[in-house]
Design a protein around this motif. Structure first.
Motif, PDB file in Angstrom:
ATOM      1  N   HIS A   1      55.536 122.860 -15.586  1.00 22.01           N
ATOM      2  CA  HIS A   1      55.009 122.705 -14.227  1.00 22.01           C
ATOM      3  C   HIS A   1      53.516 122.394 -14.289  1.00 22.01           C
ATOM      4  O   HIS A   1      52.770 123.046 -15.032  1.00 22.01           O
ATOM      5  CB  HIS A   1      55.227 123.996 -13.436  1.00 22.01           C
ATOM      6  N   VAL A   2      53.098 121.428 -13.504  1.00 17.72           N
ATOM      7  CA  VAL A   2      51.678 121.096 -13.357  1.00 17.72           C
ATOM      8  C   VAL A   2      51.282 121.299 -11.904  1.00 17.72           C
ATOM      9  O   VAL A   2      51.924 120.760 -10.994  1.00 17.72           O
ATOM     10  CB  VAL A   2      51.379 119.647 -13.784  1.00 17.72           C
ATOM     11  N   VAL A   3      50.234 122.084 -11.695  1.00 22.69           N
ATOM     12  CA  VAL A   3      49.648 122.271 -10.366  1.00 22.69           C
ATOM     13  C   VAL A   3      48.367 121.451 -10.355  1.00 22.69           C
ATOM     14  O   VAL A   3      47.409 121.774 -11.062  1.00 22.69           O
ATOM     15  CB  VAL A   3      49.359 123.750 -10.078  1.00 22.69           C
ATOM     16  N   ARG A   4      48.372 120.384  -9.587  1.00 24.75           N
ATOM     17  CA  ARG A   4      47.270 119.420  -9.646  1.00 24.75           C
ATOM     18  C   ARG A   4      46.367 119.530  -8.423  1.00 24.75           C
ATOM     19  O   ARG A   4      46.832 119.512  -7.293  1.00 24.75           O
ATOM     20  CB  ARG A   4      47.833 117.993  -9.728  1.00 24.75           C
ATOM     21  N   MET A   5      45.070 119.646  -8.677  1.00 26.57           N
ATOM     22  CA  MET A   5      44.121 119.610  -7.565  1.00 26.57           C
ATOM     23  C   MET A   5      43.774 118.161  -7.272  1.00 26.57           C
ATOM     24  O   MET A   5      43.159 117.474  -8.074  1.00 26.57           O
ATOM     25  CB  MET A   5      42.852 120.392  -7.864  1.00 26.57           C
ATOM     26  N   SER A   6      44.212 117.715  -6.114  1.00 26.47           N
ATOM     27  CA  SER A   6      43.953 116.370  -5.639  1.00 26.47           C
ATOM     28  C   SER A   6      42.777 116.438  -4.658  1.00 26.47           C
ATOM     29  O   SER A   6      41.884 117.263  -4.819  1.00 26.47           O
ATOM     30  CB  SER A   6      45.233 115.821  -4.996  1.00 26.47           C
ATOM     31  N   ALA A   7      42.776 115.578  -3.667  1.00 25.28           N
ATOM     32  CA  ALA A   7      41.697 115.541  -2.684  1.00 25.28           C
ATOM     33  C   ALA A   7      42.286 115.385  -1.294  1.00 25.28           C
ATOM     34  O   ALA A   7      43.339 114.764  -1.120  1.00 25.28           O
ATOM     35  CB  ALA A   7      40.745 114.379  -2.967  1.00 25.28           C
ATOM     36  N   ILE A   8      41.614 115.948  -0.314  1.00 21.37           N
ATOM     37  CA  ILE A   8      42.098 115.841   1.052  1.00 21.37           C
ATOM     38  C   ILE A   8      42.270 114.370   1.434  1.00 21.37           C
ATOM     39  O   ILE A   8      41.435 113.519   1.113  1.00 21.37           O
ATOM     40  CB  ILE A   8      41.140 116.556   2.032  1.00 21.37           C
TER      41      ILE A   8
ATOM     42  N   TRP B   1      56.124 119.893 -10.280  1.00 19.53           N
ATOM     43  CA  TRP B   1      54.733 119.725  -9.873  1.00 19.53           C
ATOM     44  C   TRP B   1      54.475 120.322  -8.498  1.00 19.53           C
ATOM     45  O   TRP B   1      55.378 120.489  -7.686  1.00 19.53           O
ATOM     46  CB  TRP B   1      54.354 118.238  -9.844  1.00 19.53           C
ATOM     47  N   THR B   2      53.200 120.630  -8.292  1.00 23.65           N
ATOM     48  CA  THR B   2      52.674 121.024  -6.985  1.00 23.65           C
ATOM     49  C   THR B   2      51.317 120.357  -6.849  1.00 23.65           C
ATOM     50  O   THR B   2      50.538 120.328  -7.810  1.00 23.65           O
ATOM     51  CB  THR B   2      52.508 122.548  -6.874  1.00 23.65           C
ATOM     52  N   ILE B   3      51.020 119.818  -5.681  1.00 20.77           N
ATOM     53  CA  ILE B   3      49.736 119.161  -5.445  1.00 20.77           C
ATOM     54  C   ILE B   3      48.973 119.934  -4.378  1.00 20.77           C
ATOM     55  O   ILE B   3      49.520 120.283  -3.331  1.00 20.77           O
ATOM     56  CB  ILE B   3      49.941 117.694  -5.026  1.00 20.77           C
ATOM     57  N   VAL B   4      47.710 120.204  -4.671  1.00 21.74           N
ATOM     58  CA  VAL B   4      46.833 120.951  -3.760  1.00 21.74           C
ATOM     59  C   VAL B   4      45.691 120.032  -3.347  1.00 21.74           C
ATOM     60  O   VAL B   4      44.960 119.520  -4.205  1.00 21.74           O
ATOM     61  CB  VAL B   4      46.287 122.225  -4.441  1.00 21.74           C
ATOM     62  N   ARG B   5      45.535 119.833  -2.051  1.00 23.05           N
ATOM     63  CA  ARG B   5      44.499 118.930  -1.535  1.00 23.05           C
ATOM     64  C   ARG B   5      43.545 119.705  -0.627  1.00 23.05           C
ATOM     65  O   ARG B   5      43.812 119.881   0.569  1.00 23.05           O
ATOM     66  CB  ARG B   5      45.151 117.779  -0.756  1.00 23.05           C
ATOM     67  N   PRO B   6      42.438 120.171  -1.163  1.00 26.78           N
ATOM     68  CA  PRO B   6      41.506 120.961  -0.347  1.00 26.78           C
ATOM     69  C   PRO B   6      40.625 120.084   0.539  1.00 26.78           C
ATOM     70  O   PRO B   6      40.279 118.957   0.183  1.00 26.78           O
ATOM     71  CB  PRO B   6      40.646 121.700  -1.381  1.00 26.78           C
TER      72      PRO B   6
END
Length: 281
Positions: free
Chosen positions: A91-98, A126-131
């Motif tokens: 599993h990859v938790v990726r910090m993306s962008a808003i 995967w999980t993508i996080v867009r702060p």
């Protein structure tokens, strides 16, 4: 079930590590071991150099993937995803962008869209996080009784980096619950710098006035402070978009996962009053 943290020297990954304190089997990837945080396993490697990643990713099951903003960010993300696949990570938790998308108003957002699609097609979970815009970006913005900023009258659902760290840690500890999810993290309210000046007036007990700064002046100040040319100009692209209302929204994603509201700006400001208005002698 080792968790590997990339970008360990940066603001967000440091917040992730703080939130993971007490979690077993946490490893950090660093280029310079002298700059590694204490209390965790350290692996030396460089996301620009795929040949340095085999040992660092060995035995890793979950990856927190954060790459610094820049024109080579997709190359680094690609190398990390490949290393995770080769190592048998799950599993990859990726910090993306808003707002990451192929039609995003910033080059950074368009590059993140490429890496998000690549991860989704990788065969890994995967999980993508867009702060949203970080509240911490406002550190040093208050000079005396004036708040300076290049956001015009734009409203933004800005988020506290501490909340990003808490959220990421929650996902990293139980990634299967978040398989295939894309989360956009905002604060609890969309606010302008004018509103922020009013809240800072309460924090400091003295009137704070907001003084808008043209975007080009803000970019020039970033360049004069030593920010790389690409980073400063892309930040200018974000500032222009935000001033036009591009970030004027909030999402329920943080509260739906964490079971509590995101941190309001006034709480953040009380906790970081000195960083927002540094004292000078």
């Amino acid at each position: 079930m080792t968790i590997l943290i990339t970008g360990a020297g940066g603001t967000v990954s440091r917040a992730v590590l703080r939130a993971l304190e007490g979690t077993a089997d946490v490893r950090v990837l660093v280029r310079d071991p002298a700059k590694a945080p204490a209390g965790v396993e350290v692996a030396v490697g460089d996301l620009d150099e795929p040949a340095t990643l085999d040992e660092a990713f060995r035995g890793v099951k979950t990856v927190w993937l954060l790459t610094a903003m820049g024109p080579y960010a997709p190359h680094r993300s690609m190398n990390a995803v490949w290393a995770a696949r080769q190592a048998g990570a799950s599993h990859v938790v990726r910090m993306s962008a808003i707002g990451a998308a192929h039609d995003a108003p910033t080059r950074n957002g368009r590059l993140h869209a490429l890496s998000d699609v690549e991860l989704a097609a990788s065969g890994l979970d995967w999980t993508i996080v867009r702060p949203a815009f970080f509240m911490q970006n406002l550190f040093g913005s208050v000079n005396g009784d004036t708040l300076y900023g290049a956001l015009g009258e734009g409203r933004i659902g800005m988020v506290d980096v501490r909340d990003i760290g808490d959220f990421a840690a929650e996902v990293l500890r139980a990634p299967a619950r978040h398989k295939g999810a894309t989360y956009t993290l905002t604060g609890p309210a969309s606010i302008s710098l004018g509103t922020i000046a009013q809240e800072l007036s309460q924090v400091y007990g003295t009137p704070i006035t907001y003084q808008p700064v043209p975007v080009e002046v803000g970019v020039r100040s970033m360049l004069e402070a030593g920010m790389p040319d690409w980073d400063a100009k892309v930040t200018g692209e974000y500032l222009t978009a935000y001033a036009q209302g591009w970030g004027d929204y909030t999402t329920p994603d943080f509260e739906s996962v964490m079971g509590r509201p995101a941190t309001p700006f006034v709480t953040f400001a009380r906790d970081h009053a000195r960083e927002l208005r540094p004292t000078t002698r």
